[in-house]
Design a protein around this motif. Structure first.
Motif, short mmCIF file in Angstrom:
data_model
loop_
_atom_site.label_atom_id
_atom_site.label_comp_id
_atom_site.label_asym_id
_atom_site.label_seq_id
_atom_site.Cartn_x
_atom_site.Cartn_y
_atom_site.Cartn_z
N HIS A 161 -1.75 -5.01 -9.28
CA HIS A 161 -2.60 -5.16 -10.30
C HIS A 161 -3.41 -6.53 -10.21
CE1 HIS A 161 -4.05 -4.75 -14.61
NE2 HIS A 161 -3.41 -5.89 -14.73
N ASN A 171 -12.24 -6.98 -9.05
CA ASN A 171 -13.15 -6.56 -10.08
C ASN A 171 -13.96 -7.94 -10.46
OD1 ASN A 171 -12.11 -3.93 -9.99
ND2 ASN A 171 -10.85 -4.30 -11.54
N ASN A 191 0.69 -1.18 0.06
CA ASN A 191 0.06 -0.12 0.05
C ASN A 191 0.63 1.16 -0.07
OD1 ASN A 191 -2.59 -1.33 -0.14
ND2 ASN A 191 -2.37 -1.58 2.23
N ARG A 232 -4.16 -8.08 -7.58
CA ARG A 232 -5.40 -8.03 -6.70
C ARG A 232 -6.48 -7.24 -7.26
NH1 ARG A 232 -2.53 -7.43 -0.71
NH2 ARG A 232 -1.35 -9.54 -0.57
N GLU A 233 -6.32 -6.24 -7.87
CA GLU A 233 -7.60 -5.32 -8.24
C GLU A 233 -8.20 -6.06 -9.33
OE1 GLU A 233 -5.22 -1.96 -9.71
OE2 GLU A 233 -4.97 -0.98 -7.82
#
Length: 304
Positions: A293, A300, A271, A295-296
């Motif tokens: 990226h 989603n 973070n 994890r994002e």
């Protein structure tokens, strides 16, 4: 003071007559089903090696087009290889996005080391029951080659032993893996051989080499690994299962703690603001970007 104490350890650990004998390479390669095409097998081995060498670290997206060009095949064999590696737990495929090197959960990694400890201790028991002089010699030669790497690095004119620390090279990791591989192979148990490759590649992906500082502690870590390997060989030679098991458990458990420290390091920095990550070494910063990226993308997918 550090240098002189280290030289004492070198002298103690270097028995007369031990020589570095030839090149060693890891053959911890899981096998694709033989029904797959030769091109798919070739693609599988190519990607597998990149995972082993750290060229594809956790969170990395697999560049299928670039991989196909590197191997000299179409994308179809690459996709077959990716599907196999996903089934083995190394990759995760996300629809309409691509394939990524999977990030294990903490409890999953802990279970991995538990299983590896039980498996290798059982293999050690079988090896002690049937150990021969040739096996002991081969294991001893691998120990000697690893220690020779330490001596060569320490004596290099380009290295300040205190400031620079020991570098865990790909060849070092190959020797380390070959030691464990030979131990498992010599148990003469087909099921042990079948699962060992997957276990060690999983462990390898989470090796903390990229985040361990090159300092005095890295020398001690390298020496500790060599001494533990030699202790295991000594136990096999003496038929001492208890001491051998204790040494092997300690050895694997220390690998567990280092891998957990790797995960802690990721969580401590994931973070960070982009400006903070840019202050890290490039490889570390890129790895964090890739994990973030991934994890994002996964988040989603859940939201969708």
């Amino acid at each position: 003071m550090v240098a002189s104490s280290f030289q004492c350890v070198l002298a103690i650990m270097s028995p007369a007559g031990e020589k570095c004998t030839g090149e060693s390479r890891s053959t911890f390669m899981s096998s694709m089903p033989q029904t797959r095409s030769n091109l798919a097998l070739q693609a599988y081995e190519h990607i597998h090696c990149k995972l082993w060498n750290g060229e594809l670290a956790v969170g990395s997206k697999l560049p299928e087009v670039a991989l196909a060009k590197e191997i000299g095949v179409s994308r179809t064999p690459v996709r077959e290889a990716v599907a196999q590696l996903e089934s083995e737990g190394f990759l995760v495929q996300i629809p309409n996005t691509g394939s990524f090197v999977r990030m294990m959960q903490r409890d999953e990694l802990d279970e991995l080391f538990d299983f590896r400890m039980h498996l290798e201790c059982y293999a050690l028991e079988l090896v002690i029951q049937s150990a021969d002089a040739k096996l002991i010699q081969k294991l001893g030669e691998l120990c000697a080659q690893m220690f020779d790497q330490i001596k060569q690095a320490y004596k290099s004119e380009q290295v300040d032993p205190v400031a620079d620390g020991f570098v865990f090279t790909p060849h070092w990791h190959q020797l380390d893996a070959r030691f464990h591989e030979l131990l498992l192979q010599s148990a003469n148990n087909r099921w042990i051989q079948r699962v060992s490759g997957q276990l060690h590649l999983m462990s390898r992906i989470f090796m903390p080499g990229r985040i361990i500082a090159r300092n005095e502690n890295s020398w001690h870590r390298a020496i500790r690994i060599c001494r533990q390997h030699r202790g295991i060989v000594r136990s096999i030679r003496n038929g001492d299962l208890k001491t051998g098991r204790d040494t092997l458990c300690l050895h694997i458990d220390q690998g567990r703690h280092e891998s957990m420290a790797f995960m802690d390091w990721i969580e401590a920095h994931i973070n960070d603001k982009p400006a903070q990550r840019r202050k890290l070494p490039e490889e570390q910063a890129n790895m964090l970007e890739n994990i973030l990226h991934l994890r994002e993308v996964l988040a989603n997918q859940v939201d969708a």
